[in-house]
Design an enzyme around this catalytic site. Sequence first.
Site, mmCIF file in Angstrom:
data_model
loop_
_atom_site.group_PDB
_atom_site.id
_atom_site.type_symbol
_atom_site.label_atom_id
_atom_site.label_comp_id
_atom_site.label_asym_id
_atom_site.label_seq_id
_atom_site.Cartn_x
_atom_site.Cartn_y
_atom_site.Cartn_z
ATOM 1 N N HIS A 68 -51.312 33.300 15.440
ATOM 2 C CA HIS A 68 -52.121 33.999 16.449
ATOM 3 C C HIS A 68 -51.401 35.192 17.065
ATOM 4 C CE1 HIS A 68 -55.268 30.964 16.313
ATOM 5 N NE2 HIS A 68 -54.272 30.121 16.104
ATOM 6 N N SER A 102 -52.198 27.905 19.503
ATOM 7 C CA SER A 102 -53.571 28.180 19.087
ATOM 8 C C SER A 102 -54.629 27.672 20.061
ATOM 9 C CB SER A 102 -53.826 27.599 17.705
ATOM 10 O OG SER A 102 -53.546 26.218 17.677
HETATM 11 C C1 PLP Z 1 -55.006 28.579 11.833
HETATM 12 C C2 PLP Z 1 -53.612 28.104 11.869
HETATM 13 C C3 PLP Z 1 -52.969 27.678 10.713
HETATM 14 C C4 PLP Z 1 -53.698 27.537 9.403
HETATM 15 O O1 PLP Z 1 -53.941 28.756 8.829
HETATM 16 P P1 PLP Z 1 -55.130 28.895 7.764
HETATM 17 O O2 PLP Z 1 -54.806 30.143 7.035
HETATM 18 O O3 PLP Z 1 -56.394 28.942 8.544
HETATM 19 O O4 PLP Z 1 -55.073 27.673 6.893
HETATM 20 C C5 PLP Z 1 -51.639 27.341 10.792
HETATM 21 N N1 PLP Z 1 -50.980 27.384 11.970
HETATM 22 C C6 PLP Z 1 -51.583 27.757 13.104
HETATM 23 C C7 PLP Z 1 -50.808 27.792 14.370
HETATM 24 C C8 PLP Z 1 -52.914 28.119 13.097
HETATM 25 O O5 PLP Z 1 -53.530 28.464 14.224
#
Ligand code: PLP
Length: 387
Positions: free
Chosen positions: A208, A180
Amino acid sequence: MVDLKAWLSRQREGEGLRSLRPVIRRGKGRITLAGDGDRELLDFSSNDYLALAEHPALIAAAQQALSRFGAGSGAARLMSGDLAVHHELEEAVARLKGKEAALTFGSGYMANIGIIPALVDRHDLIFSDRLNHASIHDGCRLSGARLVRFRHNDLNHLEDLLKEKRGRGSALIVVESIYSMDGDRCPLRELVELKERFGCLLMVDEAHATGVFGQNGGGVIEEDGVSGGVDLAMGTFGKALGSYGAYVAGNREMIDYLVNRARSFIFSTALPPAVAAASLAAVRLIRQEPDLRHELHEKITCFKALLRTGGCGADLGPSQIIPILIGESGAALHKADLLRKQGIFATAVRPPTVPDGTARLRFSITRHHSTADLAQAAKALLEIMDT
Ligand SMILES: *Cc1c(COP(=O)(O)O)cnc(C)c1O
């Protein structure tokens, strides 16, 4: 109990204090910051990569579900909150990820802190990439399992650790397919080979990647052809899918087990029908309209080419997430300010979100960005990198 005043002032001095600033959405990837008059900024911080949050199909699906079923689901899934739309969504997700079944969660954070402790406990081991998302890390800690962190994307290091520590209990390997904050990609084929050799479970967070990679938008696991080797394919609806909530896909037994054991699933209200309906519309769209994905990839290529032509020698990575490493938090904040003055909104990502000394500007490209937007951002970025 911490001394709140002292803590806050210390954070402020170290440029580490975060604060909220409301944003007004102007559509088409433009935002205005509260207190900043009418000035529009180009949003390079959004994870709405395919611009689906504003897509008419999602909005219509949500509106219809809202007027038919109301604003909330009223209860947890195992109580009376289990609606047909949740099942339709789960079937669509399972198909997309090439797995037998899927289960939805309130959010990605909740999915990770629910799934991991359901699978391993203090008798077991977890091998986790050092740059894994905070929600994965928190899930690992909550499980009580012994946590072994391997160097980011370094499978030789992982292999050494597996040889040294694997033992007899259960072991879980957990990674992200697209990281991310760095935008780089996990070598999943080699990883599947390792997990099979050492008899571990493999969980991949595709937050992502889903919608952005894979012929049908099924993520890197689809693109690399490794769905079968991934035991748990987790992801969120809040990023490229333009909605909210999260899922995990796996075999039928795995999902039946999680329904019984994942506490953040059991003890939490089901996704609101409008949200589930929007997510379902998004899952259908990314399969039916591969052009959404192609357009995004053209924009990513265009932006990187502009930066390279402008003399940027940094590694811009393989994805829509482009980290521009700065170093210290203060410097990153200062550069983000300079960009804002030029109409570009890219957040400075700082410790503790990223390791000390690696504060960065994180650019994410979305389908909203026009060629002119990309040119404006590349020009501004090249200028501030010289200062
Ligand atoms: C954004 C993200 C999450 C969390 O997801 P949400 O639905 O925003 O709570 C989990 N893992 C990764 C790698 C992320 O980038």
